[in-house]
Design a protein around this motif. Structure first.
Motif, short mmCIF file in Angstrom:
data_model
loop_
_atom_site.label_atom_id
_atom_site.label_comp_id
_atom_site.label_asym_id
_atom_site.label_seq_id
_atom_site.Cartn_x
_atom_site.Cartn_y
_atom_site.Cartn_z
N TRP A 11 0.84 -1.20 0.00
CA TRP A 11 0.00 0.00 0.00
C TRP A 11 0.87 1.25 0.00
O TRP A 11 0.56 2.24 -0.63
N GLN A 14 2.02 1.86 -3.35
CA GLN A 14 0.91 2.31 -4.21
C GLN A 14 0.36 3.68 -3.80
O GLN A 14 -0.52 4.21 -4.47
N ARG A 16 -1.40 4.22 -1.10
CA ARG A 16 -2.73 4.05 -0.49
C ARG A 16 -2.62 4.18 1.02
O ARG A 16 -1.96 3.37 1.68
N ASP A 38 -8.80 -0.06 8.29
CA ASP A 38 -7.86 -1.10 7.84
C ASP A 38 -7.14 -1.79 8.99
O ASP A 38 -6.89 -2.98 8.94
#
Ligand code: KIV
Ligand code: NA
Length: 255
Positions: A11, A14, A16, A38
């Motif tokens: 993540w 990326q 995120r 999360d």
């Protein structure tokens, strides 16, 4: 799909962000999980809910009891549990026993330990080698309240440098992510750029790879919040209104 510790690094690559909050029981965990949080931490900020003034009195038994309830409310989020004060600082074997109990008895996927001084790096590295995922925690570490107070850390070049190097040592020891609490945002940025594991900030600016807050602060349930907390709703007021209305209706024979 349930989230695992390995994913969080991807993540970061990326771009995120990680959405993290604390939880203390089944009902709260269920709501956070369903809302798409999360990472759920059963933090020793559980002290707020238990009525302790600091995190120091929280015991391993108490945090395990709450973590078991939280786990039952989770379908997707990653569950991490704080090791309480003096349940891991003494020795590798003490840390291994405490972390082992947490993982075996609660079903959590990881534990969080405060600090990045050399003895703690050894302890964390041994936990990781034993297959226990560890979340690091630097900056303001509330278990050291009697030494640090609750003030911002890393304000001088020397202390900023110390935190920066401890962050690198924690990554080398194998932590899957690092909580940065109450440090200047420029320091959090520097650490976030240097590390390949994600940073999760609390009072560390907007540039960390994720954010965490204490849910009782976010919901306005805590009696007082730290300066960096953002309060999204005032549940103390809502609950007081509801209870007063109920009391009035009972006394008036309207209910
Ligand atoms: O106990 C806790 O809630 C924590 C977070 C503030 C990171 O350690
Ligand atoms: Na904590």
């Amino acid at each position: 799909m349930p989230i695992n510790t390995q994913q969080l690094k991807q993540w970061k690559q990326q771009g995120r962000p990680i959405v993290a909050l604390t939880a203390w029981d089944y009902a709260i965990a269920q709501l956070l999980d369903a809302a798409g949080v999360d990472l759920i931490l059963v933090g020793d900020s559980l002290s707020v809910i238990l009525g302790y003034e600091t995190t120091l009195p929280v015991t391993l038994e108490e945090i395990i009891h709450h973590a078991k309830a939280v786990k039952r409310g989770i379908k997707r989020a990653l569950l991490v549990v704080d090791l309480p004060f003096l349940t891991y600082q003494e020795s590798i074997s003490q840390a291994m026993q405490s972390a082992g109990r947490v993982l075996k008895e609660t079903g959590a996927q990881g534990v969080k330990l405060e600090g990045g001084y050399p003895a703690m790096i050894d302890i964390i590295s041994r936990l990781v080698q034993a297959g226990i995922p560890v979340l690091g925690h630097l900056g303001l570490t509330p278990q050291s309240i009697h030494q640090l107070g609750l003030k911002q850390q890393g304000k001088t070049p020397q202390t900023a440098d110390l935190i920066f190097h401890q962050a690198i040592a924690l990554e080398q020891a194998g932590v899957f992510a690092l909580v940065l609490e109450h440090i200047p945002s420029h320091l959090a940025v520097k650490i976030t750029k240097e590390l390949s594991i994600p940073t999760i900030g609390i009072g560390a600016g907007q540039e960390c790879n994720g954010q965490i807050l204490v849910t009782s602060d976010v919901l306005g349930l805590s009696e007082k919040q730290p300066p960096f907390a953002k309060v999204y709703t005032d549940l103390r007021q809502e609950i007081t209104k509801a209870v007063e209305k109920y009391a009035l209706e009972v006394r008036n024979h309207h209910f």
